[in-house]
Write a protein that holds these residues in place. Structure first.
Motif, PDB file in Angstrom:
ATOM      1  N   SER A 103       0.801  -1.203  -0.090  1.00 36.58           N
ATOM      2  CA  SER A 103      -0.096  -0.108  -0.061  1.00 36.58           C
ATOM      3  C   SER A 103       0.949   1.252  -0.095  1.00 36.58           C
ATOM      4  O   SER A 103       2.052   1.210   0.468  1.00 36.58           O
ATOM      5  CB  SER A 103      -0.745  -0.056   1.476  1.00 36.58           C
ATOM      6  OG  SER A 103      -0.334  -0.146   2.496  1.00 36.58           O
ATOM      7  N   ASP A 104       0.302   2.437  -0.501  1.00 36.27           N
ATOM      8  CA  ASP A 104       0.899   3.590  -0.602  1.00 36.27           C
ATOM      9  C   ASP A 104       2.218   3.614  -1.176  1.00 36.27           C
ATOM     10  O   ASP A 104       2.915   4.509  -1.342  1.00 36.27           O
ATOM     11  CB  ASP A 104       1.205   4.252   0.815  1.00 36.27           C
ATOM     12  CG  ASP A 104      -0.298   4.607   1.461  1.00 36.27           C
ATOM     13  OD1 ASP A 104      -1.054   5.122   0.539  1.00 36.27           O
ATOM     14  OD2 ASP A 104      -0.327   4.585   2.596  1.00 36.27           O
ATOM     15  N   PHE A 159       0.421   5.221  -7.154  1.00 37.60           N
ATOM     16  CA  PHE A 159      -0.744   6.202  -7.231  1.00 37.60           C
ATOM     17  C   PHE A 159      -1.077   6.646  -8.869  1.00 37.60           C
ATOM     18  O   PHE A 159      -0.128   6.715  -9.736  1.00 37.60           O
ATOM     19  CB  PHE A 159      -0.176   7.589  -6.625  1.00 37.60           C
ATOM     20  CG  PHE A 159       0.077   7.454  -5.213  1.00 37.60           C
ATOM     21  CD1 PHE A 159      -0.963   7.508  -4.269  1.00 37.60           C
ATOM     22  CD2 PHE A 159       1.274   7.021  -4.800  1.00 37.60           C
ATOM     23  CE1 PHE A 159      -0.518   7.653  -2.819  1.00 37.60           C
ATOM     24  CE2 PHE A 159       1.716   6.929  -3.391  1.00 37.60           C
ATOM     25  CZ  PHE A 159       0.785   7.006  -2.439  1.00 37.60           C
ATOM     26  N   GLU A 200      -4.294   6.400  -4.602  1.00 39.73           N
ATOM     27  CA  GLU A 200      -3.542   5.005  -4.159  1.00 39.73           C
ATOM     28  C   GLU A 200      -4.472   3.929  -4.848  1.00 39.73           C
ATOM     29  O   GLU A 200      -5.785   3.623  -5.037  1.00 39.73           O
ATOM     30  CB  GLU A 200      -3.765   4.764  -2.673  1.00 39.73           C
ATOM     31  CG  GLU A 200      -2.594   4.117  -2.178  1.00 39.73           C
ATOM     32  CD  GLU A 200      -2.609   2.472  -2.068  1.00 39.73           C
ATOM     33  OE1 GLU A 200      -2.045   1.795  -2.452  1.00 39.73           O
ATOM     34  OE2 GLU A 200      -4.054   2.208  -2.123  1.00 39.73           O
TER      35      GLU A 200
END
Lengths: 302, 265
Positions: free
Chosen positions: A59-60, A63, A68
């Motif tokens: 995650s993160d 993008f 995200e």
């Protein structure tokens, strides 16, 4: 973040113990044609699959349009069209039926199918079973499938694979048209720099999962040091004289000698020196290392 | 809901030219057609038995039901589970399917429901064709007494049970076909399972009902026993059916977790 269509922040990805993508930080500006370059097995397709959320990224780290990816999968995929590896086509359906099926899945008008076939020049083969298409035709159908939803961002994985020279030029022009006229962002992967050079505005070079260069095509050009190539009659003796006079020689064949280019003045002095010593200089010119060699250099040193 | 609907429409669109779709229609047509043809050509022999109407219907519909329940049904279900998934494996289209702006549950559920739908259509046709062809036989051979008994509730009941009892196999095979791209692994496991199911069902093993592959055979056996007593009155939701439905539900959920974690390499 707002200006990037794609941004990855220190992206890492492994298949088991094998690291495929290492600390990758892509920045693809909106409206650009981003050439994603690397030799086979460098991690290009894996990266594209991560950008489509086909492979789960941490995650993160990824993008798209500032969002995200894991948390906004559907919203992002609505704005993205893709061609990954070999085009995924239902062989028992015709080209047109493949497009209609995609229209059904996207909830758009079926008339779009014929429009797309015309765009990629497959109107005549619309009703032929796509299993019987040539590789180039399949590739074009794949591009049509990627374009049918009119996406803002296109991810094309080696789109000219298997196309003949005409087909390559058509795809190239199509990409330029899409970016210039329709303001689309295109990420196009390739293992051939020459192919990207004419279309891309930005370039990222990846090898063994690591990004080795990222910037505009001009920045890439500046990386290549200019050379001075001298065509002279007796290269052996001329080379000896040049060395004696304190120059460095980077390459020598029986027809020409290559030395690093410093200035026009310096080139003139060297020319005079050779002529004064009785050599016949037939030509003396500044040569930029072509991008193909530069690409090889960048990927070799890694 | 909308994405489930469009996924279902797309499943139909993709498969309407494939054998999997047509098998759902042709299989009942061929089996019922052959049985009817047999009853038509050997009508004299059958008439000699002087069956009462209910037994005549039992003989006639049983011909299809027994073949189906024992052997064809498990393999047919295995084939359906395989072909719905194979269309994506074969064309390497999982990657585009999951790159569409649709949630993964819809894509998966649509595939599953489509396979369930095909089996339903097939069994519905079996029941309807048995009924219809029976009455056709009556017209062709007026000496038969098909018209003196209405088999509708027995047929509905039996085929409903067959349908529900096959869902356990479907869910299990669906997962196998989802995970493995090749034909042999799911088919091989299905084959061994079916044989095992037939054997354990026939020797009357106490826990046979725990094996999904036994369930079609078992569910029809109960039908037969009860039929002698009161044909109108046998329950649909027996132990076998519940087992099948529980298997189906659990394996459907397991399948979804596999799909949602599936990385497309």
């Amino acid at each position: 973040m707002g200006n990037y269509a794609i941004e990855t922040v220190g992206l890492n990805f492994n298949f088991g113990n094998q690291a495929i993508v290492k600390d990758l930080s892509l920045q693809v500006p909106k409206g650009s044609i981003y050439g994603f370059l690397g030799p086979n097995g460098a991690g290009k397709t894996t990266t594209i699959k991560i950008l489509l959320n086909l492979l789960k990224s941490p995650s993160d780290q990824v993008f798209i349009f500032g969002k995200e990816i894991n948390n906004n999968r559907i919203a992002i995929l609505k704005r993205v069209g893709a061609l990954v590896e070999q085009p995924a086509i239902y062989g028992h359906l015709s080209g047109k039926e493949n497009l209609i099926n995609r229209c059904i899945l996207l909830g758009i008008k079926k008339s779009k199918a014929s429009e797309m076939l015309a765009l990629v020049g497959l109107t005549d083969a619309a009703d032929k079973k796509s299993a019987k298409y040539s590789l180039g035709m399949k590739q074009r159908l794949g591009i049509a499938l990627a374009l049918v939803s009119d996406p803002e961002l296109l991810l094309l994985d080696e789109p000219t694979n298997g196309l003949d020279p005409n087909g390559i030029i058509e795809v190239r022009n199509l990409m330029i048209e899409l970016a210039v006229k329709h303001h689309k962002t295109i990420l196009v992967s390739s293992h051939l720099l020459a192919e990207i050079e004419r279309t891309a505005t930005h370039v990222g070079i990846i090898n063994k999962g690591q990004l080795l260069f990222q910037g505009t095509i001009d920045e890439l050009h500046q990386l290549s040091k200019p050379m001075l190539e001298i065509e002279v009659d007796d290269t052996e003796k001329a080379a000896a004289l040049i060395l004696e006079s304190g120059y460095e020689i980077t390459g020598q064949t029986d027809k020409k000698i290559t030395i690093p280019f410093t200035s026009a003045q310096e080139s003139a002095t060297l020319n005079a020196l050779l002529v004064q010593n009785g050599f016949k200089v037939s030509s003396l010119y500044q040569q930029r290392k072509d991008l193909e060699n530069l690409f090889l250099d960048i990927t070799k040193t890694n | 809901m909308r994405s489930l609907y469009i996924s279902l429409v797309s499943e139909f669109y993709k498969s309407k030219k494939t054998l999997a779709f047509w098998a759902a229609i042709l299989l009942p047509l061929i089996i019922c057609g052959l049985i009817t043809f047999g009853f038509y050509t050997s009508s004299e022999k059958i008439l000699n038995f002087h069956y009462p109407p209910i037994v005549l219907w039992a003989q006639y519909s049983g011909a299809a039901l027994n073949v189906m329940g024992l052997l064809v049904m498990p393999f047919y279900v295995i084939f359906m589970a395989f072909s719905v998934n194979n269309i994506e494996h074969k064309n390497d289209t999982w990657k585009t399917l999951f790159a569409q702006p649709l949630n993964k549950l819809s894509i998966y559920a649509a595939k599953y429901l489509y396979a369930v739908g095909l089996i339903f259509i097939s069994l519905f046709l079996f029941a309807s064709l048995t009924y219809g062809f029976g009455h056709l036989l009556q017209v062709l051979v007026p000496q038969y007494n098909f018209n003196q008994y209405n088999p509708l509730s027995i047929l509905t009941n039996a085929y409903t049970k067959l349908f529900l009892s096959s869902l356990g196999i479907l869910s299990l095979q669906f997962i196998l076909s989802l995970v493995w791209a090749d034909f042999l692994k799911p088919m091989g496991i299905g084959f061994v399972g079916t044989i095992m199911g037939i054997i354990t069902a026939n020797v009357g093993w106490k826990y046979a009902y725990l094996i999904p592959y036994c369930l079609p055979t078992l569910s029809l056996r109960v039908t037969k026993v009860k039929k002698g007593v009161n044909p109108m009155d046998f329950p649909v939701f027996t132990q076998e059916i519940w087992t099948s439905l529980i298997y189906a539900l659990i394996l459907f959920i397991v399948g979804y977790f596999i799909v949602s974690r599936k990385s497309i390499k």
